[in-house]
Design an enzyme around this catalytic site. Structure first.
Site, mmCIF file in Angstrom:
data_model
loop_
_atom_site.group_PDB
_atom_site.id
_atom_site.type_symbol
_atom_site.label_atom_id
_atom_site.label_comp_id
_atom_site.label_asym_id
_atom_site.label_seq_id
_atom_site.Cartn_x
_atom_site.Cartn_y
_atom_site.Cartn_z
ATOM 1 N N GLY A 1 5.705 -30.790 16.106
ATOM 2 C CA GLY A 1 6.222 -30.645 14.734
ATOM 3 C C GLY A 1 5.904 -29.282 14.155
ATOM 4 O O GLY A 1 4.887 -28.666 14.486
ATOM 5 N N ARG B 1 9.485 -31.486 21.727
ATOM 6 C CA ARG B 1 8.413 -32.433 22.049
ATOM 7 C C ARG B 1 8.416 -32.852 23.521
ATOM 8 O O ARG B 1 7.873 -33.900 23.865
ATOM 9 C CB ARG B 1 8.522 -33.668 21.154
ATOM 10 C CG ARG B 1 8.240 -33.418 19.680
ATOM 11 C CD ARG B 1 7.922 -34.704 18.951
ATOM 12 N NE ARG B 1 7.723 -34.516 17.525
ATOM 13 C CZ ARG B 1 6.555 -34.174 16.976
ATOM 14 N NH1 ARG B 1 5.498 -33.982 17.734
ATOM 15 N NH2 ARG B 1 6.453 -34.037 15.666
ATOM 16 N N ASP C 1 -1.567 -33.658 21.405
ATOM 17 C CA ASP C 1 -0.805 -33.997 22.608
ATOM 18 C C ASP C 1 -0.354 -32.730 23.351
ATOM 19 O O ASP C 1 -0.427 -32.668 24.577
ATOM 20 C CB ASP C 1 0.425 -34.846 22.254
ATOM 21 C CG ASP C 1 0.032 -36.281 21.896
ATOM 22 O OD1 ASP C 1 -0.949 -36.788 22.479
ATOM 23 O OD2 ASP C 1 0.684 -36.891 21.040
ATOM 24 N N LYS D 1 -2.544 -26.327 16.248
ATOM 25 C CA LYS D 1 -1.506 -26.463 15.215
ATOM 26 C C LYS D 1 -1.328 -27.920 14.833
ATOM 27 O O LYS D 1 -1.390 -28.781 15.707
ATOM 28 C CB LYS D 1 -0.191 -25.933 15.788
ATOM 29 C CG LYS D 1 1.024 -26.230 14.969
ATOM 30 C CD LYS D 1 2.129 -26.942 15.742
ATOM 31 C CE LYS D 1 1.846 -28.374 16.029
ATOM 32 N NZ LYS D 1 2.975 -29.170 16.477
ATOM 33 N N THR D 2 -1.132 -28.236 13.625
ATOM 34 C CA THR D 2 -0.592 -29.493 13.106
ATOM 35 C C THR D 2 -0.967 -29.656 11.652
ATOM 36 O O THR D 2 -2.139 -29.480 11.269
ATOM 37 C CB THR D 2 -0.998 -30.766 13.886
ATOM 38 O OG1 THR D 2 -0.398 -31.878 13.240
ATOM 39 C CG2 THR D 2 -2.490 -31.020 14.009
ATOM 40 N N ASP E 1 -1.181 -32.313 10.305
ATOM 41 C CA ASP E 1 -1.922 -33.576 10.197
ATOM 42 C C ASP E 1 -3.432 -33.379 10.018
ATOM 43 O O ASP E 1 -4.121 -34.281 9.573
ATOM 44 C CB ASP E 1 -1.694 -34.445 11.441
ATOM 45 C CG ASP E 1 -0.229 -34.766 11.656
ATOM 46 O OD1 ASP E 1 0.573 -34.491 10.753
ATOM 47 O OD2 ASP E 1 0.114 -35.282 12.734
HETATM 48 P P1 FBP Z 1 2.613 -32.652 15.350
HETATM 49 O O1 FBP Z 1 1.532 -33.634 15.637
HETATM 50 O O2 FBP Z 1 3.469 -32.361 16.506
HETATM 51 O O3 FBP Z 1 2.076 -31.427 14.696
HETATM 52 O O4 FBP Z 1 3.592 -33.301 14.276
HETATM 53 C C1 FBP Z 1 3.201 -33.573 12.999
HETATM 54 C C2 FBP Z 1 4.196 -34.423 12.257
HETATM 55 O O5 FBP Z 1 4.639 -33.697 11.113
HETATM 56 C C3 FBP Z 1 3.611 -35.779 11.851
HETATM 57 O O6 FBP Z 1 2.893 -35.696 10.642
HETATM 58 C C4 FBP Z 1 4.818 -36.640 11.770
HETATM 59 O O7 FBP Z 1 4.513 -38.009 11.970
HETATM 60 C C5 FBP Z 1 5.678 -36.117 12.892
HETATM 61 O O8 FBP Z 1 5.344 -34.755 13.025
HETATM 62 C C6 FBP Z 1 7.143 -36.276 12.654
HETATM 63 O O9 FBP Z 1 7.813 -35.627 13.671
HETATM 64 P P2 FBP Z 1 9.371 -35.733 13.931
HETATM 65 O O10 FBP Z 1 10.032 -35.066 12.773
HETATM 66 O O11 FBP Z 1 9.568 -35.039 15.219
HETATM 67 O O12 FBP Z 1 9.689 -37.196 13.975
#
Ligand code: FBP
Length: 560
Positions: free
Chosen positions: A82, A146, A177, A203-204, A206
């Site tokens: 993300g 992803r 991941d 990165k994230t 979250d």
């Molecule tokens: P990452 O863990 O890859 O950084 O993604 C974060 C995130 O924004 C989460 O908070 C959210 O659940 C997810 O991505 C949503 O991703 P997508 O838009 O691909 O469904």
């Protein structure tokens, strides 16, 4: 017609700050090594899976007066998962360090995430290319994806692409991941004498990729400030109109760090924290009762409005839901190629297939949910086998169930108010915002530092920049072995090595700060209105980081 907004023009000129150890130059660094490390859990299994990259030391950089020369290197970079504000600055920092080390060096960007390295889709960065993206949000410079990098075939293809471009190091910018993938690739390259290093960057939005060495992942700072601005605006609207309860789900996947930080910045009436729900074994019914009680008590005071913050991953932490979702995940993995399920023409047929396979207790829970949520729980898993919690409308589930509960209370004469609710989901609004000064500086430093790790020949490391509540000059740059953060977890029905997610600690200072004020914020309107992220002006306003980082660092520094 304008091609750039006034803020874009200004932000392009911002010069990110570096820790003083790196600011002296990439060719004036000295590396110091700590003791050998081990994984957070399951040491024997992780060691056996990472025979070549396990147990390495944590490393730190210092600047020296000696100016060395650097050999020519080509590096590839991948944005994975993300979006998070600041990704472009990681690439800018990496590029600047690489060119500073040796102008003959080249940086390639793999397009569309990890699939770019497998399929050989790439661009070569130039000054002009990079300059157009400095201090901007988003991952559009090369795109993200992803795709999980884990099979022998994918590794072989990646090797062939790297050989073709004479790439001797790959930087993977990703969350837990993606950095697990980085660790697997690093191990595979060493095992196969490929001569290619792999470095990760944390990165994230979250905020769940953190541990003793990694204080925070990039993007958390900007994303939480953006959500806090939006929540503040809604609080002011609620307090003006006095007629709605706003249920706001906040992105952040499993961990509630983002919701907790946004709550500390805005002081809403209700904040649910998934980790607390799990710890206190709160059933869905008890959550509904807890929220309804506050709504009733506020109505008794004549307040038929309020703000409730709901973490994105809540549903997975409610004990009966957790058990049902775990059971469902295994079933969904087995149904991937089941013709009856794949070819089912109605959602009802899919519900029936799933209900028949669930354990009886879990089938009962699944069956009790509104059709909307049952369908959302069957949506495709992400490539790592996780439920896509962003697609489950928990905020609507809660509104529906609370409405029913309040109707019951009203008929018993225990509720005199009027409940009218609005639902919101804040996630995508914050993932590509202009990075705050903190994220702009932090990301640039992480990228610059990633090249320093490469230049010292390291592999299987995560770029680490610490001491983050201090001014950037005092930040400490170095690297943490990826295997140090790993343990074994069930994915797609099988146990796999993964980087451990950091959840909210209920005995930690950040949750305690919320707990202390919760009842006061529930009844009295202590709303804060943080406003928009500030980029120019006094550093106490522009460079200040999150409550989370400040509270955690204060506790750490006090040695508690
Ligand atoms: P990452 O863990 O890859 O950084 O993604 C974060 C995130 O924004 C989460 O908070 C959210 O659940 C997810 O991505 C949503 O991703 P997508 O838009 O691909 O469904």
């Amino acid at each position: 017609m304008r091609t750039l907004s006034p803020l874009q023009i200004e932000r392009l000129k911002y010069q990110p700050k570096l820790p003083s150890s790196l600011a002296k130059g990439i060719n004036s660094l000295e590396l110091s090594e700590g003791a050998a490390t081990q994984s957070v859990r399951d040491q024997e299994q992780i060691k056996a899976l990472f025979k070549n990259t396990y147990g390495k030391p944590v490393v730190t950089f210092k600047s020296t007066d000696e100016a060395k020369t650097s050999a020519v290197r080509n590096v590839g970079v991948i944005l994975s998962g993300g979006q998070a504000p600041g990704g472009h600055n990681v690439i800018a920092g990496l590029y600047d360090a690489l060119k500073q080390a040796n102008p003959a060096n080249k940086l390639y960007g793999f397009l569309g995430g990890p699939s770019g390295i497998i399929d050989g889709k790439y661009v070569e960065f130039t000054d002009e290319f990079i300059d157009a993206y400095r201090n901007t949000g988003g991952f559009d410079i090369i795109g993200s994806g992803r795709t999980k990098l884990e099979t022998e075939e994918q590794f072989q293809k990646s090797l062939a692409v790297c050989k073709k471009l004479n790439i001797s190091a790959v930087v993977i910018i990703g969350g837990d991941d993606s950095n697990t993938n980085a660790a697997l690739l690093a191990e595979w390259f060493v095992k196969n004498n490929a001569g290619i290093q792999v470095i990760g960057c944390p990165k994230t939005i979250d905020g769940d990729l953190k541990n003793e060495q990694i204080e925070i992942s990039f993007g958390f700072d900007t994303a939480t400030k953006t959500y806090a601005e939006l929540i503040g605006n809604i609080q002011r609207d609620a307090n003006s109109a006095k007629k709605y309860w706003h249920f706001i789900k906040i992105m952040g996947r499993s961990a509630s760090h983002v919701a907790l930080e946004a709550a500390l910045q805005t002081q809403p009436n209700i904040t649910l924290i998934s980790e607390e729900v799990e710890e206190k074994k709160m059933s869905l019914e008890s959550i509904i009762n807890y929220m309804s009680d506050i709504i009733v008590r506020r109505a008794d005071m004549g307040k038929n409005f309020g703000i409730a913050i709901i973490p994105e991953g809540l549903i997975e932490f409610i004990p009966e839901m957790k058990s049902m979702i775990a059971n469902l995940n295994d079933i969904m993995a087995s149904l991937e190629n089941d013709p009856d399920f794949v070819n089912a023409t109605t959602i009802r047929e899919k519900f029936d297939i799933v209900e028949n396979r669930l354990d009886p207790e879990n089938a009962k829970v699944y069956n009790s949910l509104p059709v909307l949520i049952k369908g959302q729980l069957l949506a495709d898993r992400d490539p790592h086998g996780n439920v896509q919690v962003s697609k489950i409308e928990t905020e609507k589930l809660l509104i529906e169930m609370i409405t029913t509960r309040l109707d019951e209370l009203k008929s018993q004469g225990d509720y005199i108010g009027k409940f009218s609710a609005q639902s919101h989901f804040f996630g995508y609004e914050g993932r590509c915002a202009f990075p705050s000064n903190f994220d702009a500086d932090y990301c640039y430093s992480l990228g610059f530092n990633a090249f320093a790790l490469i230049n010292f020949g390291l592999t299987g490391y995560l770029s680490s920049v610490r001491n983050l509540t201090k001014p950037a000059a005092e930040w400490v740059a170095g690297g943490v072995p990826l295997t140090m953060m790993m343990n074994m977890e069930k994915r797609h029905g099988e146990f796999k090595p993964v980087i451990q997610k950091a959840l909210v600690k209920l005995d930690g200072p950040v949750f305690k700060a919320l707990e202390e004020c919760r009842e006061d914020w529930a009844m009295n309107d202590r709303y804060l209105f943080p406003g928009a992220v500030q980029y120019f002006g006094p550093s106490e306003v522009c460079d200040i980081t999150t409550c989370t980082l400040q509270l955690e660092r204060a506790k750490e520094l006090a040695g508690v």
